[in-house]
Design a protein around this motif. Sequence first.
Motif, PDB file in Angstrom:
ATOM      1  N   THR A  78       0.830  -1.209   0.000  1.00 32.57           N
ATOM      2  CA  THR A  78       0.000   0.000   0.000  1.00 32.57           C
ATOM      3  C   THR A  78       0.867   1.262   0.000  1.00 32.57           C
ATOM      4  N   GLY A  79       1.934   1.238   0.798  1.00 37.43           N
ATOM      5  CA  GLY A  79       2.829   2.388   0.828  1.00 37.43           C
ATOM      6  C   GLY A  79       3.504   2.622  -0.512  1.00 37.43           C
ATOM      7  N   ILE A  80       3.905   1.556  -1.218  1.00 41.36           N
ATOM      8  CA  ILE A  80       4.523   1.702  -2.531  1.00 41.36           C
ATOM      9  C   ILE A  80       3.543   2.318  -3.520  1.00 41.36           C
ATOM     10  N   SER A  81       2.289   1.859  -3.476  1.00 43.81           N
ATOM     11  CA  SER A  81       1.277   2.391  -4.400  1.00 43.81           C
ATOM     12  C   SER A  81       1.052   3.885  -4.174  1.00 43.81           C
ATOM     13  N   LYS A  82       0.985   4.305  -2.926  1.00 51.69           N
ATOM     14  CA  LYS A  82       0.798   5.723  -2.635  1.00 51.69           C
ATOM     15  C   LYS A  82       2.017   6.546  -3.075  1.00 51.69           C
ATOM     16  N   SER A  83       3.199   6.004  -2.845  1.00 48.45           N
ATOM     17  CA  SER A  83       4.407   6.735  -3.225  1.00 48.45           C
ATOM     18  C   SER A  83       4.520   6.875  -4.740  1.00 48.45           C
ATOM     19  N   VAL A  84       4.145   5.839  -5.478  1.00 49.64           N
ATOM     20  CA  VAL A  84       4.189   5.918  -6.940  1.00 49.64           C
ATOM     21  C   VAL A  84       3.186   6.946  -7.448  1.00 49.64           C
ATOM     22  N   SER A  85       2.004   6.967  -6.864  1.00 50.05           N
ATOM     23  CA  SER A  85       1.009   7.964  -7.287  1.00 50.05           C
ATOM     24  C   SER A  85       1.501   9.376  -7.026  1.00 50.05           C
ATOM     25  N   TYR A  86       2.201   9.563  -5.925  1.00 46.22           N
ATOM     26  CA  TYR A  86       2.701  10.892  -5.588  1.00 46.22           C
ATOM     27  C   TYR A  86       3.881  11.280  -6.484  1.00 46.22           C
ATOM     28  N   SER A  87       4.823  10.329  -6.720  1.00 43.77           N
ATOM     29  CA  SER A  87       6.049  10.665  -7.446  1.00 43.77           C
ATOM     30  C   SER A  87       5.870  10.613  -8.953  1.00 43.77           C
ATOM     31  N   CYS A  88       5.130   9.636  -9.450  1.00 40.66           N
ATOM     32  CA  CYS A  88       5.001   9.425 -10.893  1.00 40.66           C
ATOM     33  C   CYS A  88       3.725  10.020 -11.467  1.00 40.66           C
ATOM     34  N   GLY A  89       2.773  10.367 -10.632  1.00 45.27           N
ATOM     35  CA  GLY A  89       1.516  10.922 -11.123  1.00 45.27           C
ATOM     36  C   GLY A  89       0.362   9.974 -10.891  1.00 45.27           C
TER      37      GLY A  89
END
Length: 543
Positions: A78-89
């Motif tokens: 879940t943390g990876i998914s949130k970080s990708v949405s924040y960093s990659c769009g």
Amino acid sequence: MPQLPSLLTWACLAASLVSAQEIVYVTDLSIFTVLAPCAARAVSANVQSQTYENCPEAVTDLQSCVCTKNNNFASISTGISKSVSYSCGSTASEDQASAASVFSAYCNQASVTPFPTPSNPVSQYITDFPAWQDLAPCAASGLSYIVQSMTYDLCPAEPGLLATCVCNKNQNSLRASQGINTSVKYSCSSHTADIESAQALFAGYCGLVKGTSSFPTTSDPPGDMTYYITALPEYSALAPCAQSAVSYAVLSQTYDLCPDGPMALASCACLKSGMPGLLSSMVTSDVKYSCDSTATEDVSSAMQVFDLYCSAAKALATPAGVTESVSQTTATEKSGSSGPKETGVNGSNGGSGGSKTTQGPAGSNESGNVGPGGNAAHSTSGPSTGTIVGAVVGGIAGLAIIGLAAFFLWKRSRKNKAAPHPAAAAEFSGKPELDSTVVAPSSAASPNPSAMKGQADTRVDNVSPVTAHSVPNTSELSAYPPPPPSPQEAYGRPVVPVHEVPGQHYPDIHEAHGQPRAELQGMSWQSGPVAGYHEMDGGYRRQ
């Protein structure tokens, strides 16, 4: 038979040791390097940060803790998914899937599935194609910045992965196209022709990913423009101040708005939308500045020269008396095609990449290339190996002897300079250094400034025309006559130098982040900052 259980035990132990040695950190997985920088940072941060409090640091213990202990796998996912949405769009669906695949492979390292490779791999950056070199410097710089800067965050740096990411992944193609419009418009002073050229080149670059590509080609002016404006006889008849203004206004465009070369420059200066009006205004203002604000005749003569130059570019006039002939070959013509070419292979055409061979006695091929029929040509006989080695050793020894002799001579000259001259020491009669009224040493060979001051005041040539009738000459050093007055002082206005024909100017090339160029392979060089992967915290301990 009694030894069979013990053998099985040792085999299981050896298998467990081998499997334990194969466990690596998530950042060491082969597929981790394929991630976009934003996704790579998201995965490494969420996994490696577990060593701060929740998991041990050892590679095997960390992998076991992250993947099997408590509910760590689900929470980290879940943390990876949130970080990708924040960093990659928020629309980076492919980055989400790639990051999830890498994390799943980390927890199941026995079966790591590589990512699929591009169906039409591109082996070059967009700045390596000949069509990019034919753009105006402002357009080339703006285009390279938009495409290559995507390797800082959104795309991998490898050329094939970069092309696929920029052109097909998520909405990167739309993002790049909008960025090209903004960047080139800003760099090229809103010239729409440069924006269209940059967009056409980007479309050809993305066409390579789909297997069908057509790069734009440059078109020469209708007239035979094998010379610059400075080669016109009418230009030579201008006043020097007007020559400087015309040469600067036209030739300086190759630094930003126009490509290099006589034909490309003439096409840009005279046929490109908005450029004739811009250059006419520059010629007028520069002539007024260099000559005089009221020099209407010089302005008229300069404009006539520029109009003749553009008429020749449009094939409306043929100037007489032009002796200059500068050949120009576009980068696309030099390469033989607008697509990528394999380097290091001589083509069959007569381009610049081919090698020239000469026939020696009895038809021998002196260049050492492959001759007709596929047989290797023999080179002419040269000196033996011993002769070459002896010459090299002798040359090195001679250089060493010369260097030692030069060193001793230099050391002796320094020693001689350091020794005080007896006569100079005897003539010094000044006061101590700490005395506030130090008297400078006098020399019999030097002229007395006070004695020559009266003579200097009577002269006229040692005062500039500007200050002769305004500021009195009161300097004690006026006894020494200054150099003759410069043209600026004599005529009361600045003189602008004549600008020569420009050389080759290269636009700013924005390199891909962290990826060495082809010509620098093996040199461990990279451009730009390294992506900030989050490694283990080896020094943190709970209190």
